[in-house]
Write an enzyme that holds these catalytic residues in place. Structure first.
Site: not given
Length: 289
Positions: A205, A231-233
């Protein structure tokens, strides 16, 4: 646009590991008049899945890519392969999205200009006008697409339209500080790469360097990954770290991090362009040499 014929092609494949795969590939392309110039293989022993990247060079001059694909299809079906065969001389077209930080964008533009990044940059999209002078200097089309919560769907439709209009196979999020919608992530599955200014899976994040400072980390890093709705995975392509100390402020960590981000993103884009990255579930196999 890549040519319909080429003397150089790159094969990527994955399938359940089983005897005879390499021999079948080599035999088929030998009959088609190709030498194998480079080949890399990997077996995931935990999933019993086999991965392979092979660079092929015709000894009989340019060949029809469609015809070679057709010839290989029988081998691919026999082994249940997920595969692609691409023109080895083609430079993939890409579109870059950026907000107000230009270090990654400048690195990509300069690397392409120097010839060390094998892509064709078709344009830059931004929700701010900050990068207009940089793009004008490099002679790259700049598209200012402001966004608000109320206009997000419309703005993303414009981005997708630009991807399609320019024939771009990849959208690069070079510090584009907007979260893509689930719909856009789905439409660009495997076709969007993000640089996250942290060593994932930690500090996801916003403001990861400030998070890292608060935790007193001794290493900071950056991560380039494929974009997914989580998100960001997304599957990680490349990462790097730099040692830091307790004496360095959050602003100093941000400064150090910028250099890491630019290098990591550049590597990931080059490896993707050279067809060196294969998806392995939530992970990647990267044949980086």
């Amino acid at each position: 646009m890549s040519s319909s014929t080429s003397s150089s092609m790159i094969l990527k494949l994955s399938c359940a590991d089983q005897p005879g795969i390499v021999a079948a590939v080599a035999s088929l392309f030998s009959l088609q008049g190709f030498n194998i110039r480079e080949s890399s293989q990997f077996e995931d022993v935990h999933t019993s899945r086999f991965f392979m990247r092979t660079v092929l060079e015709s000894v009989e001059g340019p060949k029809s890519i469609a015809a070679v694909k057709s010839a290989f299809a029988a081998v691919a079906q026999r082994y249940g392969m997920d595969w692609s065969l691409d023109d080895g001389t083609a430079k993939p077209k890409v579109l870059i999205a950026v907000s107000q930080w230009g270090h990654c964008l400048n690195h990509l533009l300069n690397s392409q200009k120097q010839g060390s990044l094998p892509v064709e940059i078709m344009g830059v999209v931004s929700n701010h006008e900050t990068m207009t002078p940089l793009c004008e200097w490099y002679g790259v089309p700049f598209h200012y697409l402001p966004v608000t919560p109320a206009t997000k769907a419309e703005q993303e439709a414009q981005i997708l339209a630009l991807v399609e209009q320019t024939g771009s196979e990849l959208l690069i999020l070079a510090r584009y500080m907007q979260i893509l919608s689930n719909d856009l992530c789905s439409q660009l599955n495997g076709r969007a790469i993000n640089i996250h200014h942290s060593f994932l899976p930690g500090f996801k994040g916003a403001k990861p360097y400030h998070q890292a400072y608060e935790r007193g980390v001794k290493l900071i890093g950056a991560t380039a990954h494929y974009v997914t709705a989580d998100l960001d995975e997304g599957p990680i392509i490349e990462q790097a770290v730099e040692r830091v100390s307790h004496a360095q402020t959050p602003d100093k960590l941000v400064e150090i991090g910028r250099d890491i981000e630019a290098v990591v993103l550049g590597r990931a884009i080059r490896w993707h362009a050279e067809r060196r990255v294969l998806l392995n579930g939530h992970k990647t196999v990267v044949f980086d040499s």
